[in-house]
Design a protein around this motif. Sequence first.
Motif, PDB file in Angstrom:
ATOM      1  N   TYR A  59       0.837  -1.200   0.000  1.00 52.58           N
ATOM      2  CA  TYR A  59       0.000   0.000   0.000  1.00 52.58           C
ATOM      3  C   TYR A  59       0.875   1.254   0.000  1.00 52.58           C
ATOM      4  O   TYR A  59       0.643   2.192  -0.761  1.00 52.58           O
ATOM      5  CB  TYR A  59      -0.900  -0.047   1.243  1.00 52.58           C
ATOM      6  CG  TYR A  59      -2.060   0.919   1.226  1.00 52.58           C
ATOM      7  CD1 TYR A  59      -3.287   0.538   0.696  1.00 52.58           C
ATOM      8  CD2 TYR A  59      -1.940   2.190   1.775  1.00 52.58           C
ATOM      9  CE1 TYR A  59      -4.362   1.415   0.698  1.00 52.58           C
ATOM     10  CE2 TYR A  59      -3.006   3.075   1.783  1.00 52.58           C
ATOM     11  CZ  TYR A  59      -4.224   2.680   1.241  1.00 52.58           C
ATOM     12  OH  TYR A  59      -5.281   3.548   1.245  1.00 52.58           O
ATOM     13  N   GLU A  60       1.913   1.258   0.836  1.00 52.22           N
ATOM     14  CA  GLU A  60       2.812   2.416   0.913  1.00 52.22           C
ATOM     15  C   GLU A  60       3.636   2.554  -0.381  1.00 52.22           C
ATOM     16  O   GLU A  60       3.815   3.664  -0.883  1.00 52.22           O
ATOM     17  CB  GLU A  60       3.726   2.315   2.132  1.00 52.22           C
ATOM     18  CG  GLU A  60       4.812   3.379   2.199  1.00 52.22           C
ATOM     19  CD  GLU A  60       4.329   4.824   2.147  1.00 52.22           C
ATOM     20  OE1 GLU A  60       5.178   5.709   1.937  1.00 52.22           O
ATOM     21  OE2 GLU A  60       3.124   5.099   2.311  1.00 52.22           O
ATOM     22  N   ALA A  63       1.451   4.081  -2.987  1.00 56.11           N
ATOM     23  CA  ALA A  63       1.259   5.509  -2.717  1.00 56.11           C
ATOM     24  C   ALA A  63       2.500   6.309  -3.117  1.00 56.11           C
ATOM     25  O   ALA A  63       2.387   7.404  -3.682  1.00 56.11           O
ATOM     26  CB  ALA A  63       0.923   5.737  -1.242  1.00 56.11           C
ATOM     27  N   MET A  64       3.683   5.763  -2.851  1.00 56.72           N
ATOM     28  CA  MET A  64       4.937   6.423  -3.237  1.00 56.72           C
ATOM     29  C   MET A  64       4.998   6.625  -4.750  1.00 56.72           C
ATOM     30  O   MET A  64       5.331   7.706  -5.231  1.00 56.72           O
ATOM     31  CB  MET A  64       6.148   5.563  -2.843  1.00 56.72           C
ATOM     32  CG  MET A  64       6.519   5.556  -1.399  1.00 56.72           C
ATOM     33  SD  MET A  64       7.811   4.316  -1.094  1.00 56.72           S
ATOM     34  CE  MET A  64       9.086   4.787  -2.243  1.00 56.72           C
ATOM     35  N   PHE A  71       9.481   7.267   0.678  1.00 53.38           N
ATOM     36  CA  PHE A  71       8.840   6.343   1.617  1.00 53.38           C
ATOM     37  C   PHE A  71       8.491   7.079   2.905  1.00 53.38           C
ATOM     38  O   PHE A  71       9.321   7.793   3.455  1.00 53.38           O
ATOM     39  CB  PHE A  71       9.808   5.183   1.906  1.00 53.38           C
ATOM     40  CG  PHE A  71       9.213   4.072   2.719  1.00 53.38           C
ATOM     41  CD1 PHE A  71       8.431   3.103   2.122  1.00 53.38           C
ATOM     42  CD2 PHE A  71       9.444   3.993   4.086  1.00 53.38           C
ATOM     43  CE1 PHE A  71       7.882   2.067   2.857  1.00 53.38           C
ATOM     44  CE2 PHE A  71       8.898   2.965   4.835  1.00 53.38           C
ATOM     45  CZ  PHE A  71       8.111   2.003   4.217  1.00 53.38           C
ATOM     46  N   ASP A  72       7.259   6.913   3.368  1.00 53.71           N
ATOM     47  CA  ASP A  72       6.793   7.574   4.589  1.00 53.71           C
ATOM     48  C   ASP A  72       6.876   6.578   5.745  1.00 53.71           C
ATOM     49  O   ASP A  72       5.935   5.840   6.024  1.00 53.71           O
ATOM     50  CB  ASP A  72       5.364   8.075   4.389  1.00 53.71           C
ATOM     51  CG  ASP A  72       4.837   8.884   5.570  1.00 53.71           C
ATOM     52  OD1 ASP A  72       5.428   8.812   6.673  1.00 53.71           O
ATOM     53  OD2 ASP A  72       3.826   9.585   5.388  1.00 53.71           O
ATOM     54  N   TRP A  75       4.161   6.902   8.540  1.00 57.20           N
ATOM     55  CA  TRP A  75       2.861   6.341   8.149  1.00 57.20           C
ATOM     56  C   TRP A  75       2.936   4.822   8.161  1.00 57.20           C
ATOM     57  O   TRP A  75       2.023   4.147   8.644  1.00 57.20           O
ATOM     58  CB  TRP A  75       2.439   6.823   6.752  1.00 57.20           C
ATOM     59  CG  TRP A  75       1.117   6.234   6.373  1.00 57.20           C
ATOM     60  CD1 TRP A  75      -0.111   6.768   6.611  1.00 57.20           C
ATOM     61  CD2 TRP A  75       0.885   4.954   5.763  1.00 57.20           C
ATOM     62  NE1 TRP A  75      -1.094   5.898   6.169  1.00 57.20           N
ATOM     63  CE2 TRP A  75      -0.503   4.774   5.648  1.00 57.20           C
ATOM     64  CE3 TRP A  75       1.722   3.944   5.288  1.00 57.20           C
ATOM     65  CZ2 TRP A  75      -1.076   3.636   5.090  1.00 57.20           C
ATOM     66  CZ3 TRP A  75       1.149   2.801   4.742  1.00 57.20           C
ATOM     67  CH2 TRP A  75      -0.241   2.660   4.636  1.00 57.20           C
ATOM     68  N   TYR A  76       4.022   4.275   7.625  1.00 60.20           N
ATOM     69  CA  TYR A  76       4.200   2.829   7.531  1.00 60.20           C
ATOM     70  C   TYR A  76       4.137   2.180   8.913  1.00 60.20           C
ATOM     71  O   TYR A  76       3.411   1.214   9.129  1.00 60.20           O
ATOM     72  CB  TYR A  76       5.526   2.525   6.835  1.00 60.20           C
ATOM     73  CG  TYR A  76       5.854   1.062   6.737  1.00 60.20           C
ATOM     74  CD1 TYR A  76       5.058   0.196   6.001  1.00 60.20           C
ATOM     75  CD2 TYR A  76       6.975   0.536   7.377  1.00 60.20           C
ATOM     76  CE1 TYR A  76       5.358  -1.149   5.904  1.00 60.20           C
ATOM     77  CE2 TYR A  76       7.287  -0.806   7.283  1.00 60.20           C
ATOM     78  CZ  TYR A  76       6.473  -1.652   6.549  1.00 60.20           C
ATOM     79  OH  TYR A  76       6.774  -2.988   6.462  1.00 60.20           O
TER      80      TYR A  76
END
Length: 90
Positions: A59-60, A63-64, A71-72, A75-76
């Motif tokens: 999912y991350e 989104a990236m 990379f967040d 959030w991860y």
Amino acid sequence: MSENNDSEESFAEEKLVQAIENQIESDSPPAARAVFNKLTLVGYEREDALRMMAIVLAYEIEAMLRDDRAFDGAWYEQALRALPELPGEE
């Protein structure tokens, strides 16, 4: 053609699960091991716990790529800690 897509999807899932296993082994981020332990403690099978964590990672990554950003990690980790609730289910 669908057979090719299936093999590509299982390859991608395998790589994501491998990445999660590496995160747990290296304790980086520390949330990975903590969440894995929590999920197995409450009764999830090892494979299911790894698969859920891989979904969060996927999912991350999506989104990236979609938002063309880095990379967040915050959030991860937050999304990992929210498991077994998956991103987008809230």
